[in-house]
Design a protein around this motif. Structure first.
Motif, PDB file in Angstrom:
ATOM      1  N   GLN A   1      36.057 -16.167 -33.380  1.00  7.00           N
ATOM      2  CA  GLN A   1      35.299 -16.634 -32.570  1.00  7.00           C
ATOM      3  C   GLN A   1      33.370 -16.802 -32.738  1.00  7.00           C
ATOM      4  OE1 GLN A   1      35.007 -16.467 -28.447  1.00  7.00           O
ATOM      5  NE2 GLN A   1      37.014 -16.301 -28.825  1.00  7.00           N
TER       6      GLN A   1
ATOM      7  N   CYS B   1      33.640 -18.690 -35.684  1.00  5.19           N
ATOM      8  CA  CYS B   1      34.421 -19.853 -36.256  1.00  5.19           C
ATOM      9  C   CYS B   1      33.941 -21.318 -35.302  1.00  5.19           C
ATOM     10  CB  CYS B   1      35.209 -19.819 -37.021  1.00  5.19           C
ATOM     11  SG  CYS B   1      34.920 -19.028 -38.833  1.00  5.19           S
ATOM     12  N   LYS B   2      34.558 -20.657 -33.944  1.00  6.35           N
ATOM     13  CA  LYS B   2      34.635 -21.173 -33.092  1.00  6.35           C
ATOM     14  C   LYS B   2      32.990 -21.864 -32.615  1.00  6.35           C
ATOM     15  CE  LYS B   2      36.550 -21.470 -28.181  1.00  6.35           C
ATOM     16  NZ  LYS B   2      37.621 -20.301 -27.003  1.00  6.35           N
ATOM     17  N   GLN B   3      32.367 -21.253 -32.665  1.00  2.39           N
ATOM     18  CA  GLN B   3      30.997 -21.187 -31.934  1.00  2.39           C
ATOM     19  C   GLN B   3      30.558 -22.218 -32.848  1.00  2.39           C
ATOM     20  OE1 GLN B   3      29.704 -20.200 -29.156  1.00  2.39           O
ATOM     21  NE2 GLN B   3      28.318 -21.366 -29.579  1.00  2.39           N
ATOM     22  N   LYS B   4      30.394 -22.075 -33.885  1.00  2.00           N
ATOM     23  CA  LYS B   4      29.767 -22.895 -34.976  1.00  2.00           C
ATOM     24  C   LYS B   4      30.435 -24.477 -35.157  1.00  2.00           C
ATOM     25  CE  LYS B   4      26.700 -19.743 -36.776  1.00  2.00           C
ATOM     26  NZ  LYS B   4      25.587 -19.581 -36.613  1.00  2.00           N
ATOM     27  N   ARG B   5      31.763 -24.333 -34.579  1.00  3.69           N
ATOM     28  CA  ARG B   5      32.517 -25.050 -34.456  1.00  3.69           C
ATOM     29  C   ARG B   5      31.667 -26.003 -32.501  1.00  3.69           C
ATOM     30  NH1 ARG B   5      37.470 -23.353 -34.590  1.00  3.69           N
ATOM     31  NH2 ARG B   5      38.097 -22.784 -36.812  1.00  3.69           N
ATOM     32  N   LYS B   6      31.541 -25.431 -31.816  1.00  2.00           N
ATOM     33  CA  LYS B   6      31.108 -25.678 -31.220  1.00  2.00           C
ATOM     34  C   LYS B   6      29.978 -26.439 -31.119  1.00  2.00           C
ATOM     35  CE  LYS B   6      30.408 -24.085 -25.758  1.00  2.00           C
ATOM     36  NZ  LYS B   6      30.595 -23.743 -25.433  1.00  2.00           N
ATOM     37  N   ASP B   7      29.088 -25.519 -32.180  1.00  2.00           N
ATOM     38  CA  ASP B   7      27.475 -26.115 -32.517  1.00  2.00           C
ATOM     39  C   ASP B   7      27.012 -27.472 -33.681  1.00  2.00           C
ATOM     40  OD1 ASP B   7      26.492 -24.418 -30.838  1.00  2.00           O
ATOM     41  OD2 ASP B   7      25.976 -22.495 -32.632  1.00  2.00           O
ATOM     42  N   GLY B   8      28.478 -27.921 -33.867  1.00  2.00           N
ATOM     43  CA  GLY B   8      28.571 -28.518 -34.892  1.00  2.00           C
ATOM     44  C   GLY B   8      28.580 -28.343 -36.262  1.00  2.00           C
TER      45      GLY B   8
ATOM     46  N   GLU C   1      35.686 -29.994 -36.440  1.00  2.01           N
ATOM     47  CA  GLU C   1      36.642 -29.775 -35.940  1.00  2.01           C
ATOM     48  C   GLU C   1      37.897 -29.787 -36.438  1.00  2.01           C
ATOM     49  OE1 GLU C   1      38.360 -28.249 -32.577  1.00  2.01           O
ATOM     50  OE2 GLU C   1      35.947 -28.263 -33.253  1.00  2.01           O
TER      51      GLU C   1
END
Length: 74
Positions: free
Chosen positions: A57, A59-66, A70
């Motif tokens: 989760q 890592c997913k949030q950090k991807r979403k935040d850029g 991705e």
């Protein structure tokens, strides 16, 4: 017995490197101790399913935040 996710130690190290986080900072973000992150990275302990989920989760949030690229396999 919980099986260690493949390459989990390397994944944790890579995420920390990409985010320029110390083990202490990652531990704080995940709500675990510094020693826990240190043992994960050194392959001394296997993360619980809950800890794995928290890490995913994060890592997913950090991807979403850029902050994480991705598509890069982590």
């Amino acid at each position: 017995m919980i099986r260690q996710p493949e390459n989990f130690p390397e994944t944790v190290k890579e995420v920390r490197r990409l985010l320029a986080l110390s083990q202490e900072e990652l531990a704080h973000a995940l709500g675990v101790s510094f020693a826990t992150v240190n043992r994960w990275e050194n392959g001394k302990t296997v993360p619980s399913k809950l800890a794995q989920r928290q890490f995913e989760q994060f890592c997913k949030q950090k991807r979403k935040d850029g902050f994480l690229v991705e598509g890069k396999e982590l």
